[in-house]
Design a protein around this motif. Structure first.
Motif, PDB file in Angstrom:
ATOM      1  N   PHE A  38       1.007  -1.195  -0.280  1.00  9.41           N
ATOM      2  CA  PHE A  38      -0.169  -0.306   0.120  1.00  9.41           C
ATOM      3  C   PHE A  38       0.597   0.756  -0.061  1.00  9.41           C
ATOM      4  N   THR A  39       0.354   2.069  -0.532  1.00  4.79           N
ATOM      5  CA  THR A  39       1.291   3.403  -0.578  1.00  4.79           C
ATOM      6  C   THR A  39       0.001   4.541  -1.022  1.00  4.79           C
ATOM      7  N   PRO A  40      -0.195   5.235   0.318  1.00  3.66           N
ATOM      8  CA  PRO A  40      -1.228   6.264   0.460  1.00  3.66           C
ATOM      9  C   PRO A  40      -1.001   7.157   0.064  1.00  3.66           C
ATOM     10  N   MET A  41      -1.062   8.289  -0.789  1.00 10.65           N
ATOM     11  CA  MET A  41      -1.085   9.793  -1.395  1.00 10.65           C
ATOM     12  C   MET A  41      -1.836  10.235   0.126  1.00 10.65           C
ATOM     13  N   THR A  42      -0.655  11.482   0.587  1.00  9.93           N
ATOM     14  CA  THR A  42      -0.346  12.013   2.072  1.00  9.93           C
ATOM     15  C   THR A  42      -1.234  13.557   1.440  1.00  9.93           C
ATOM     16  N   VAL A  43      -2.155  13.917   2.277  1.00  8.43           N
ATOM     17  CA  VAL A  43      -2.410  15.100   1.613  1.00  8.43           C
ATOM     18  C   VAL A  43      -2.601  16.111   3.088  1.00  8.43           C
ATOM     19  N   LEU A  44      -1.535  17.407   2.421  1.00  8.58           N
ATOM     20  CA  LEU A  44      -1.296  18.282   2.605  1.00  8.58           C
ATOM     21  C   LEU A  44      -2.479  19.264   3.306  1.00  8.58           C
ATOM     22  N   LYS A  45      -3.115  19.578   1.987  1.00  7.02           N
ATOM     23  CA  LYS A  45      -3.946  20.776   2.938  1.00  7.02           C
ATOM     24  C   LYS A  45      -5.165  20.253   1.835  1.00  7.02           C
ATOM     25  N   ALA A  46      -6.563  21.744   2.480  1.00  4.68           N
ATOM     26  CA  ALA A  46      -6.989  21.000   1.913  1.00  4.68           C
ATOM     27  C   ALA A  46      -8.594  22.420   2.239  1.00  4.68           C
ATOM     28  N   GLU A  47      -9.640  23.104   0.719  1.00  2.00           N
ATOM     29  CA  GLU A  47     -10.243  23.981   1.268  1.00  2.00           C
ATOM     30  C   GLU A  47     -11.442  23.335   0.085  1.00  2.00           C
ATOM     31  N   GLY A  48     -12.225  23.815   0.362  1.00  2.00           N
ATOM     32  CA  GLY A  48     -13.401  23.504  -0.271  1.00  2.00           C
ATOM     33  C   GLY A  48     -13.433  22.508  -1.316  1.00  2.00           C
ATOM     34  N   SER A  49     -13.389  22.464  -2.185  1.00  2.00           N
ATOM     35  CA  SER A  49     -13.476  20.666  -3.131  1.00  2.00           C
ATOM     36  C   SER A  49     -12.292  20.859  -3.589  1.00  2.00           C
ATOM     37  N   LEU A  50     -10.962  21.408  -3.405  1.00  2.00           N
ATOM     38  CA  LEU A  50      -9.216  20.855  -3.278  1.00  2.00           C
ATOM     39  C   LEU A  50      -8.834  20.407  -2.482  1.00  2.00           C
ATOM     40  N   VAL A  51      -7.707  19.839  -2.645  1.00  2.00           N
ATOM     41  CA  VAL A  51      -6.899  18.952  -1.497  1.00  2.00           C
ATOM     42  C   VAL A  51      -5.227  19.403  -2.521  1.00  2.00           C
ATOM     43  N   TRP A  52      -4.161  19.272  -2.242  1.00  2.00           N
ATOM     44  CA  TRP A  52      -2.717  19.433  -2.072  1.00  2.00           C
ATOM     45  C   TRP A  52      -2.390  17.801  -1.477  1.00  2.00           C
ATOM     46  N   ASP A  53      -1.794  17.142  -2.706  1.00  2.00           N
ATOM     47  CA  ASP A  53      -0.930  15.943  -2.340  1.00  2.00           C
ATOM     48  C   ASP A  53       0.345  16.558  -0.563  1.00  2.00           C
ATOM     49  N   GLY A  54       0.930  15.135  -1.455  1.00  2.00           N
ATOM     50  CA  GLY A  54       2.403  15.594  -0.499  1.00  2.00           C
ATOM     51  C   GLY A  54       2.914  16.077  -0.950  1.00  2.00           C
ATOM     52  N   GLU A  55       3.370  15.971  -2.891  1.00  2.00           N
ATOM     53  CA  GLU A  55       4.127  16.613  -3.200  1.00  2.00           C
ATOM     54  C   GLU A  55       3.840  18.185  -4.045  1.00  2.00           C
ATOM     55  N   GLY A  56       2.935  18.901  -3.595  1.00  2.00           N
ATOM     56  CA  GLY A  56       2.011  20.153  -3.832  1.00  2.00           C
ATOM     57  C   GLY A  56       1.023  20.187  -4.811  1.00  2.00           C
TER      58      GLY A  56
END
Length: 456
Positions: A38-56
């Motif tokens: 398993f290689t889960p995605m990292t989430v750095l930030k989120a707002e509304g309907s947007l998220v930013w993954d571990g690489e931004g």
């Protein structure tokens, strides 16, 4: 509304995310996964309907995570309500009154149909289903519970046995008192039906026969997802839900509506049962009740079921039943949904944006066997052959082909919800139209990948 202002991802954010990933892989045991690959995605930030993954990288969240962030991420009114409640009363034992729980119960009782005037709070959807079944068994004095195949009701022991999809298999003891029946599912009819009317009539006849053969006097409840979620977002044909309600009422069987995923505006109405004016005896909810900001679920129960426990102790409870932070989030969520007309907007998005776009895609892409849904609750069924309806992934699993479709969505900037051979389009009820159309355009392009696997 969605915004990207103030969301520049820094090198420090990315470094922190990488550290979090290392710790996750060292110590966190994940749900429903073989832990090694398993290689889960990292989430750095989120707002509304947007998220930013571990690489931004920015992603449009068309999954609502697990179809629970109905009002999107970080809604300021709900965040503020949690902060205010934390400053006043973080937690208290459930035998005591707290104003957040009282107000949440009042609001929920005012939204559910009929005389479901009482609310028992749980920590999430699975235990809501479990407690609804316990209440039905104690109320009726019966043991058996009927549940449909192609359903999902939760991961706890009884809930996963009630579940009708393959996630049940490894945990199915065969002694849970659950009887599974075939659902009304027009696209893959188990009854040879070719029309909605045929499917409804034949599915109801099947359920009637099953109940009679099992002994109607032994059946405590029929548990149904009003509109099945992870099982495929297949809407029951006209007359089916009304027929199930009449059948259960005739035999004194409790109808439990599982609205954990379909409730709180997801389908363009407050609850999916509202599409058919069906009033269940018990209604299980979770997820959208507070957009998942703090874990919360519950059971809304009718006056008749409540009376069973007026002078008889209910043998069940949870330490965090009606947790103040969770209930404060629910109050703020429900009020925000009302103030911002989110339920009405969900209906509009389905009618004006999602439905037309998906039907147009079905016309262009031979890999699309069917699109179906309502409100912000849609499924795209992918097939290798439209005539045979062979799915792009076998029931109960995935496939390299589906993995490629999902990868195309992610590389295009969309966080999708995929299950078996389907892509579900389940955005927040308040997603910006332009952002939704951007995400749908990515899906359109990803379907070119699926088309490459179509067999003549």
């Amino acid at each position: 509304m969605d915004t990207e202002a103030g969301h520049a991802i820094t090198d420090a954010d990315i470094a922190a995310g990488r550290r979090a990933y290392e710790l996750d892989r060292a110590h966190v045991f994940h749900s429903w996964q073989a832990q090694g690959p398993f290689t889960p995605m990292t989430v750095l930030k989120a707002e509304g309907s947007l998220v930013w993954d571990g690489e931004g990288r920015r992603l449009i969240d068309l999954s609502c995570q697990l179809v629970n962030t109905n009002i999107g991420h970080q809604h300021p009114k709900v965040v503020a309500a949690i902060q205010e409640q934390a400053g006043k009363l973080c937690t208290i034992a459930p035998q005591h009154v707290n104003d957040a729980r009282s107000e949440a119960a009042r609001l929920i009782a005012g939204l559910v149909p009929g005389d479901l005037n009482h609310v028992f709070f749980t920590n999430g959807g699975a235990d809501a289903v479990e407690h609804a079944i316990r209440m039905a068994r104690l109320h009726t004095g019966r043991k058996k519970v009927f549940s449909a195949y192609r359903s999902y009701h939760g991961g706890t022991h009884l809930a996963v046995n009630v579940t009708g999809d393959p996630r049940r298999f490894a945990n199915d003891d065969g002694d849970s008192g659950v009887v599974h029946f075939l659902p009304a599912y027009t696209y893959r009819s188990y009854f040879g039906a070719t029309t909605q009317d045929e499917e409804s009539e034949r599915a109801l006849r099947h359920l009637t026969d099953m109940i009679e053969l099992e002994g109607a006097g032994n059946v405590a409840a029929v548990v149904l997802e009003s509109i099945p979620g992870t099982a495929g977002i297949y809407l029951p044909p006209d007359g089916y839900m009304e027929g199930v309600r009449e059948l259960t009422r005739r035999h004194g069987i409790m109808l439990i509506a599982d609205e954990v995923m379909a409730g709180f505006g997801r389908t363009g109405k407050w609850f999916a049962v509202d599409h058919w004016d069906v009033i269940p005896d018990l209604l299980a909810f979770a997820k959208g009740v507070n957009s998942g900001y703090v874990p919360l679920g519950g059971v809304a129960l009718s006056d008749a079921v409540f009376e069973t426990f007026r002078d008889r102790p209910y043998p069940g409870g949870l330490t965090y039943s009606g947790h103040p932070l969770a209930c404060a989030a629910a109050v703020a969520t429900i009020n925000a949904m009302r103030d911002e007309s989110m339920v009405e907007n969900a209906e509009r998005l389905g009618r004006e944006v999602i439905g037309p776009a998906l039907r147009a895609m079905a016309g262009r892409h031979p890999s699309v066997g069917e699109v179906r849904g309502t409100g912000c609750f849609w499924a795209v069924e992918l097939v290798r052959n439209r005539e045979t309806r062979e799915p792009l992934a076998a029931y109960g699993g995935s496939s390299p082909e589906m993995n490629q479709v999902v990868a195309a969505l992610k590389s295009g900037g969309v966080l999708p919800f995929a299950n078996f051979n389907r892509i579900h389009v389940v955005p927040a009820l308040n997603i910006d139209d332009a952002l939704l159309r951007e995400g749908l355009a990515v899906l359109d392009s990803a379907l070119d990948v699926a088309d490459g696997f179509v067999e003549a």
